[in-house]
Design a protein around this motif. Sequence first.
Motif, PDB file in Angstrom:
ATOM      1  N   SER A  55       2.146   1.813  -3.471  1.00 39.51           N
ATOM      2  CA  SER A  55       1.095   2.351  -4.342  1.00 39.51           C
ATOM      3  C   SER A  55       0.828   3.825  -4.057  1.00 39.51           C
ATOM      4  N   SER A  67      -5.710   2.392  -3.715  1.00 38.98           N
ATOM      5  CA  SER A  67      -6.356   1.222  -4.322  1.00 38.98           C
ATOM      6  C   SER A  67      -7.080   1.566  -5.614  1.00 38.98           C
ATOM      7  N   LYS A  82      -7.808   5.705   1.130  1.00 37.01           N
ATOM      8  CA  LYS A  82      -7.713   4.490   0.306  1.00 37.01           C
ATOM      9  C   LYS A  82      -7.580   4.812  -1.179  1.00 37.01           C
ATOM     10  N   ARG A 107       0.833  -1.206   0.000  1.00 35.49           N
ATOM     11  CA  ARG A 107       0.000   0.000   0.000  1.00 35.49           C
ATOM     12  C   ARG A 107       0.868   1.257   0.000  1.00 35.49           C
TER      13      ARG A 107
END
Length: 273
Positions: A222, A248, A245, A219
């Motif tokens: 990313s 994602s 988030k 994560r």
Amino acid sequence: MPYQRGRTALAGKALVEGAVKIVYSRIYAPLRKEVYHTLAELNIAIKVALEAHNSQPLRGRNYSRRLQFEEVERQALAPLPALRYEFKRQHQATVMKNGHVCLGIDKHYYSVPYRFIGRKVKLLYSRTNVEVYYHYERIAMHRRIKSPYSYTTEKDHLASTHRFMTEWTPDKFLEWAASIHEDVRLYILKILDRKQHPEQAYRSCIGILSLARKAGNERLASACRRALGYGVYNYKTIQQILENKMDSYEDSLFADELPMPSHDNIRGENYYK
């Protein structure tokens, strides 16, 4: 003794009140009926009246206040301080590993000599200056800057300038970042390159890299990859991407419609309502 001190205080009070009465009659009374359009004009008139009062012979004496000052008192005067007096406050802080201390009221960071890293110091700050003391020795002085989360740095204070290795160095941060992912290393490199001195970036670096423990390596990688696309390099950007988030989200033709983390230079539509 208390009674004697009380009498002395009363005598001093009487002298002060007498002087105020004299000044009132010699300066205020002659000027009260005049009209002055600026403070500068009023100050000039007061100065002229004051000089006339000081030059007038004292009752029963063959000298004036001005003559007594010139012959007796002037030679006893000490020079005025080089700096004008300013009211100061104090703040306790510990020197961080990047060689800076934080003035909490402004959330601004100031450098101190690297040998004081880890020491508890006292900050004395006024409206214009910040002084840092260690055991009553002044070790640094800076002009006060009120911009939050910014750094005021003197190059000679820094460990990197003196080839002094601390636990925090650019190479160690890059090595740590590379162990997570190449995109994380690239993001940390951008943060380090954008600061005038590497020590100024250390808090952001350690904050970002520590997020791997909470969010996981994938994560964080990313989030750094998305932030590289935004061209915004700071801890808060990565934190907001992870909290919302946004790491994602799939890249697509609608990538431009994704919400962007807040930034000091972006006001947003609500600013203009």
